[in-house]
Design a protein around this motif. Sequence first.
Motif, short mmCIF file in Angstrom:
data_model
loop_
_atom_site.label_atom_id
_atom_site.label_comp_id
_atom_site.label_asym_id
_atom_site.label_seq_id
_atom_site.Cartn_x
_atom_site.Cartn_y
_atom_site.Cartn_z
N ALA A 142 -13.90 -9.80 10.62
CA ALA A 142 -13.90 -8.33 9.94
C ALA A 142 -13.98 -8.44 8.56
CB ALA A 142 -12.53 -7.77 10.47
N PHE A 143 -14.09 -7.37 7.89
CA PHE A 143 -14.18 -6.93 6.55
C PHE A 143 -13.96 -5.74 6.15
CE2 PHE A 143 -18.35 -5.45 6.23
CZ PHE A 143 -19.15 -5.71 7.22
N GLY A 144 -13.52 -5.66 4.85
CA GLY A 144 -13.38 -4.42 4.27
C GLY A 144 -13.73 -4.09 2.63
N GLU A 181 -15.14 -0.38 6.66
CA GLU A 181 -14.68 -1.56 7.39
C GLU A 181 -15.87 -2.21 8.06
OE1 GLU A 181 -11.58 -1.84 6.87
OE2 GLU A 181 -11.31 -3.45 8.43
N PHE A 202 -4.58 -11.83 4.57
CA PHE A 202 -4.35 -10.31 5.13
C PHE A 202 -3.51 -10.52 6.27
CE2 PHE A 202 -8.37 -10.17 2.53
CZ PHE A 202 -8.10 -9.03 1.82
N PHE A 247 -4.17 -9.10 9.24
CA PHE A 247 -4.78 -8.97 10.46
C PHE A 247 -5.93 -9.98 10.52
CE2 PHE A 247 -7.01 -6.69 7.15
CZ PHE A 247 -6.20 -5.94 6.56
N THR A 248 -5.94 -10.65 9.70
CA THR A 248 -7.09 -11.91 9.69
C THR A 248 -6.70 -13.30 9.37
OG1 THR A 248 -7.65 -11.45 7.54
CG2 THR A 248 -9.16 -10.48 9.57
N SER A 307 -9.08 -0.10 8.08
CA SER A 307 -9.13 -1.13 9.39
C SER A 307 -8.54 -0.54 10.45
CB SER A 307 -7.87 -2.35 8.81
OG SER A 307 -8.62 -2.62 7.57
N GLN A 318 0.91 -1.12 0.14
CA GLN A 318 0.11 0.07 -0.05
C GLN A 318 0.86 1.40 -0.06
OE1 GLN A 318 -2.53 -0.43 3.43
NE2 GLN A 318 -3.55 -2.14 2.70
N GLN A 329 -6.13 2.60 4.83
CA GLN A 329 -7.28 1.47 5.10
C GLN A 329 -8.10 1.86 6.40
OE1 GLN A 329 -5.65 -2.51 5.50
NE2 GLN A 329 -4.13 -1.80 6.96
N GLY A 379 -12.82 -8.12 1.03
CA GLY A 379 -11.90 -8.72 1.73
C GLY A 379 -12.36 -9.21 3.07
N CYS A 380 -12.01 -10.26 3.73
CA CYS A 380 -12.68 -10.59 5.04
C CYS A 380 -11.74 -11.65 5.89
CB CYS A 380 -14.12 -10.94 4.85
SG CYS A 380 -14.26 -12.42 3.97
N GLY A 381 -12.05 -12.04 7.12
CA GLY A 381 -11.47 -13.03 7.68
C GLY A 381 -11.90 -12.86 9.25
N GLN A 434 -13.48 3.31 1.88
CA GLN A 434 -13.60 2.09 2.24
C GLN A 434 -14.76 2.04 3.40
OE1 GLN A 434 -9.85 0.50 3.66
NE2 GLN A 434 -9.43 -0.47 1.60
N ARG A 437 -3.90 6.62 -0.85
CA ARG A 437 -2.85 5.56 -1.39
C ARG A 437 -1.99 6.54 -2.53
NH1 ARG A 437 -4.92 -0.52 -0.99
NH2 ARG A 437 -5.75 -0.34 1.16
N1 DAH Z 1 -7.91 -3.41 4.76
C1 DAH Z 1 -8.05 -4.05 3.48
C2 DAH Z 1 -7.51 -3.38 2.09
O1 DAH Z 1 -7.28 -2.42 2.36
C3 DAH Z 1 -9.38 -4.67 3.52
C4 DAH Z 1 -9.82 -5.65 4.36
C5 DAH Z 1 -9.56 -7.01 4.20
C6 DAH Z 1 -10.25 -5.01 5.79
C7 DAH Z 1 -9.83 -8.07 4.92
C8 DAH Z 1 -10.67 -6.17 6.52
C9 DAH Z 1 -10.47 -7.53 6.38
O2 DAH Z 1 -10.83 -5.71 7.90
O3 DAH Z 1 -10.47 -8.47 7.30
O4 DAH Z 1 -7.23 -4.23 1.26
#
Ligand code: DAH
Length: 339
Positions: free
Chosen positions: A307-309, A212, A250, A252-253, A172, A156, A170, A284-286, A210, A196
């Motif tokens: 979490a997901f974004g 979150e 990712f 963080f997940t 996040s 990034q 992000q 994206g998620c996890g 985004q 970015r």
């Molecule tokens: N922050 C990630 C991005 O910018 C997107 C993302 C992916 C957020 C997975 C999340 C996650 O919270 O669990 O590409």
Amino acid sequence: MKEKLEQIVNEALSKINESDQLEKLSDIKTQFLGKKGELTAVLKGMKDVAPQDRPKVGQMVNDARAKIEEVLEEKKTSFERARRAEKMKKEVIDVTLPGRQLGRGHRHPNTIALEEVERIFVGMGYEVVGGPEIEYDYYNFEALNIPEGHPAKDEQDTFYINDEILLRTQTSSVQVHMMEQGKLPIRMISPGRVFRSDDVDATHSPSFHQIEGMVIDKNITFADLKGTLELFAQKLFGKDTKVKFRPHHFPFTEPSAEMDVSCFKCGGKGCRFCKGEGWIEILGCGMVHPHVFEMSGIDPNEYTGFAFGVGLERIALLKYEIDDMRLLYENDIRFLEQF
Ligand code: DAH
């Protein structure tokens, strides 16, 4: 002397009568009554008048002045009246004229998409929270399990303000703020602007948005993640939408995934819109990584979460079938009026 005065008065009156413009009156006034005017000249000749005649002559000069002033004033009023009448005639208001239409504003496609996403999650009991756009490296990277030297940090392209402070890449980062507060359980979404260092093209911009999402509670499993995001996709793109999770990474997940939705144009058969794939990548998620929990003081043995974004522009582009992200930023009224 008397004749001279009468002559001046007559001359003045005939000039006043002949004048055809308001502006000319002041010239006439100067000519007869001004400091160097004709009547004043007569007054200056008083020194040659015998002293006993002076009051009488003075009275005559005053009368002459009064007469000229009176006629000047009358003429001035009549000019002004005529001007006013003409102005009123010109400015007549046609009350039968149709009113001017006020342009109505339109909501930006980003705003419409955001409100729709918010409505879906608020309906499931989520709270909508914000966070800072100018952020510490710690919240944007380190506390999300992206330490110094981690390759994900270079993926990034970040705008740094100094060694410690940056423009968040992000949303996040908001997860960390929420976890630090320590009020559990958490069920939140956090929409916002991210940055970015990318060049502008049809799918990139140095500033975009985004959303979150994060849920933390006891006994949250990957099944909760799947169920929640499937419902989200169906509310957003239609109830027949199918979802597919692909393993991903990712920091963080763990585990992490990317979610695709079946193409809502062709229903999954493959078309130009989904580039023949039948599927469209959406987010994206996890499951929140144990390290991330520990860094923010939550016990990963007691709590779990997902979490997901998701990119807001991506949703707006898909939903409204816009093929160039730049259209979302140019704010051409003719474009915005279509929404
Ligand atoms: N922050 C990630 C991005 O910018 C997107 C993302 C992916 C957020 C997975 C999340 C996650 O919270 O669990 O590409």
